[in-house]
Design a protein around this motif. Structure first.
Motif, PDB file in Angstrom:
ATOM      1  N   GLY A 175       0.827  -1.197   0.000  1.00 49.53           N
ATOM      2  CA  GLY A 175       0.000   0.000   0.000  1.00 49.53           C
ATOM      3  C   GLY A 175       0.861   1.246   0.000  1.00 49.53           C
ATOM      4  O   GLY A 175       2.005   1.236   0.459  1.00 49.53           O
ATOM      5  N   THR A 189      -2.746   2.668   4.355  1.00 47.67           N
ATOM      6  CA  THR A 189      -3.300   1.838   3.296  1.00 47.67           C
ATOM      7  C   THR A 189      -2.721   0.442   3.421  1.00 47.67           C
ATOM      8  O   THR A 189      -1.497   0.258   3.332  1.00 47.67           O
ATOM      9  CB  THR A 189      -2.986   2.422   1.908  1.00 47.67           C
ATOM     10  OG1 THR A 189      -3.493   3.761   1.837  1.00 47.67           O
ATOM     11  CG2 THR A 189      -3.629   1.586   0.815  1.00 47.67           C
ATOM     12  N   SER A 236      -7.496   2.278   5.289  1.00 47.61           N
ATOM     13  CA  SER A 236      -8.157   1.693   4.128  1.00 47.61           C
ATOM     14  C   SER A 236      -7.519   0.345   3.821  1.00 47.61           C
ATOM     15  O   SER A 236      -6.302   0.248   3.656  1.00 47.61           O
ATOM     16  CB  SER A 236      -8.025   2.622   2.910  1.00 47.61           C
ATOM     17  OG  SER A 236      -8.618   2.044   1.763  1.00 47.61           O
TER      18      SER A 236
END
Length: 331
Positions: A223, A256, A278
């Motif tokens: 990420g 992320t 996320s």
């Protein structure tokens, strides 16, 4: 002893020893060359007034009490850190600390702290192995905006009690890292380059990996993020930690999480104002078939889950509202 000028002592290339039995002070340079001989600093160096620089060019065995100097550069076949503080105060540019040779921690059940000048480019470097002779010492590294570079193994022969990096622009461990309790690293880039299952605790300790500031983004498993914990870094974490913590409880940026597989319980933290998490790739704690838990803690209104989250019987906790998007499931 107080230095009133720059001092260089050279016993030649043979086995000539150099030994100081009392303290050494003074804002000067001290350069020691012992060839195949030994260097013994039996009392503090720069404890009263920091030296401008302290350099050991060559030696077979080096024994050091506490050292404080603008630059610390020590080369020896074996280097024993018998003190608890090795400090390069920010007196000029390039307040680096470099140990070239195998290092043994010999502070007798102490915390050994190595502190560079803290400016950008002012580094702490260990070029060879670091071991704890009695398995009773903790190593703490403080680099500020500088980098920490450990180019070989830490604790592979004799495990450390604990290993801490309290601040660094980047922290790199080139080999294995083994402790009996906990690991904590605060840096804006963390790299474990020793291979799979090379970062471990032998006593069910914890590991905490976090950036230096709340507003630094984090990427996990590919990420996007300034602090990038990639697949290689994750694979290095050997099963046996009681908890893996990634992020800061006061973090305000975005974390992320892409495809990631852990072997132990893991907590993701981005819980400061506006902090967000996320999940964009499959996340699990099944790498070692343990019932590891997953906790996602963020302060934003929602945590976005766009991929599967899976445990082998562990719990999954999301501390705010979760938005399941793109077919993500939680099992």
């Amino acid at each position: 002893m107080t230095l009133t000028g720059n001092v260089s002592i050279n016993t030649g290339s043979g086995a000539g020893n150099i030994s100081f039995t009392s303290t050494v002070d003074g804002g000067q340079t001290l350069t020691l060359t012992a060839g195949t001989g030994d260097v013994s600093m039996n009392s503090a160096v720069g404890g009263g007034t920091a030296l401008t620089s302290f350099t050991i060019v060559s030696a077979t065995q080096v024994d050091l009490a506490n050292v404080q100097a603008g630059i610390i550069a020590v080369t020896g076949t074996n280097i024993d850190l018998n003190g608890t503080a090795y400090t390069a105060p920010s007196t000029a540019a390039d307040n680096d600390i470099t140990f070239t040779g195998a290092v043994d921690l010999d502070a007798e059940a102490g915390i050994i702290t190595v502190t560079s000048g803290g400016g950008a480019g002012e580094t702490i470097t260990f070029t060879s192995t670091v071991d704890d002779t009695g398995t009773n010492n903790t190593l703490t590294l403080v680099a500020g905006s500088g980098a920490v570079s450990i180019q070989s193994h830490v604790g592979s022969t004799s495990a450390l009690v604990a290993f801490n990096v309290t601040s660094a622009s980047s922290a790199t461990v080139g080999g294995s890292l083994r402790v009996t309790t906990n690991i904590s690293i605060t840096a804006d880039e963390i790299d474990f380059n020793g291979g799979a299952n090379t970062v471990e605790t032998t006593g069910a300790g914890t590991i905490t990996l976090q950036p230096t500031a709340d507003n630094v983004s984090i990427g996990v498993g590919g990420g996007a993020g300034t602090l990038d914990l990639n697949d290689t870094d994750i694979a290095a974490l050997k099963g046996g930690f009681s908890l893996i913590t990634i992020g800061r409880a006061t973090g305000t940026s975005l974390m992320t999480i892409d495809t990631s597989s852990f072997g132990d319980s893991v907590t993701f933290l981005m819980n400061g104002a506006s902090g967000d998490i996320s999940v964009t790739g499959a996340l699990n704690t099944t790498a070692d078939s343990d019932a590891g838990n997953i906790i996602l803690t963020a302060s934003a209104t929602t945590t976005t889950i766009s991929a599967n989250i899976t445990t082998a019987g562990g719990t999954i906790t999301v501390t705010n509202a979760a938005v399941i998007a793109g077919g993500g499931t939680v099992t």
